[in-house]
Design a protein around this motif. Structure first.
Motif, PDB file in Angstrom:
ATOM      1  N   SER A   1       0.824  -1.212   0.000  1.00 55.47           N
ATOM      2  CA  SER A   1       0.000   0.000   0.000  1.00 55.47           C
ATOM      3  C   SER A   1       0.858   1.262   0.000  1.00 55.47           C
ATOM      4  O   SER A   1       1.967   1.283   0.527  1.00 55.47           O
ATOM      5  N   TRP A   2       0.326   2.300  -0.657  1.00 57.92           N
ATOM      6  CA  TRP A   2       1.007   3.595  -0.671  1.00 57.92           C
ATOM      7  C   TRP A   2       0.644   4.303   0.625  1.00 57.92           C
ATOM      8  O   TRP A   2      -0.507   4.468   0.945  1.00 57.92           O
ATOM      9  N   ASN A   3       1.637   4.743   1.321  1.00 55.97           N
ATOM     10  CA  ASN A   3       1.329   5.504   2.525  1.00 55.97           C
ATOM     11  C   ASN A   3       1.595   6.991   2.272  1.00 55.97           C
ATOM     12  O   ASN A   3       2.164   7.377   1.259  1.00 55.97           O
ATOM     13  N   TRP A   4       1.173   7.800   3.184  1.00 55.89           N
ATOM     14  CA  TRP A   4       1.237   9.254   2.981  1.00 55.89           C
ATOM     15  C   TRP A   4       2.658   9.781   2.902  1.00 55.89           C
ATOM     16  O   TRP A   4       2.910  10.816   2.282  1.00 55.89           O
TER      17      TRP A   4
ATOM     18  N   LYS B   1       5.197   8.396   1.260  1.00 65.94           N
ATOM     19  CA  LYS B   1       5.633   8.260  -0.127  1.00 65.94           C
ATOM     20  C   LYS B   1       5.029   9.362  -0.990  1.00 65.94           C
ATOM     21  O   LYS B   1       5.700   9.946  -1.839  1.00 65.94           O
TER      22      LYS B   1
END
Length: 172
Positions: A81-84, A86
């Motif tokens: 998952s993309w986290n904030w 990145k």
């Protein structure tokens, strides 16, 4: 005799010079003669005995390996998952690149303008210095003209009073 041998082995033990065979003999002699020992040898015998007891009591249950492997597998799973963080880093990189794309040409223009100003200043200075030298050179020739002017003024002044008298005589 056994006490002297134990003390020699103790000395070698602290120096790290005992072989494995001698160390095993040393430990077994300490264990066998524990009650008759005194001082440091007795403390060593008790320490070795407690160390052996602790070693024997230290047994891992069957679930230990399963728990460790589950922990390792849990930590090694990739996070997809993309986290904030990145996203924030990407935005920061885009803004930084945009800023440098805008700032670099401005800096180059300012440097070029500064070079042009410096060149214009040097040319104006050289032109003014040339004019000053020419004017100073021409000043030398003006002194002779000044003498002619002075002479003309003297001549005019000497003849002018006569003209005034003639004009007065004609009027009357």
């Amino acid at each position: 005799m056994a006490l002297e041998k134990l003390e020699q082995w103790l000395e070698k033990y602290w120096l790290g010079e005992l072989s494995q065979v001698e160390e095993m003999q040393f430990k077994s002699e300490l264990k066998a003669n524990k009650d008759s020992l005194k001082g440091e040898l007795k403390q060593m015998a008790e320490w070795f005995e407690s160390h052996e007891e602790t070693k024997q009591n230290l047994r891992l249950d069957d679930s230990f390996d399963d728990k460790i492997m589950a922990t390792i597998q849990k930590k090694s799973k990739p996070v997809d998952s993309w986290n904030w963080m990145k996203v924030a880093a990407s935005i920061l990189v885009v803004f930084a690149l945009g800023f440098f794309a805008w700032w670099m040409p401005e800096q180059q223009e300012q440097k070029q303008l500064a070079k042009q100003e410096e060149k214009a200043y040097r040319e104006a200075k050289a032109t003014l210095e040339l004019m000053a030298s020419m004017m100073n050179h021409g000043k030398k020739h003006l002194s002779s003209l000044e003498m002619i002017n002075t002479a003309q003024e003297k001549v005019k002044n000497t003849f002018q009073p006569d003209r005034k008298e003639k004009k007065e005589g004609q009027d009357g």
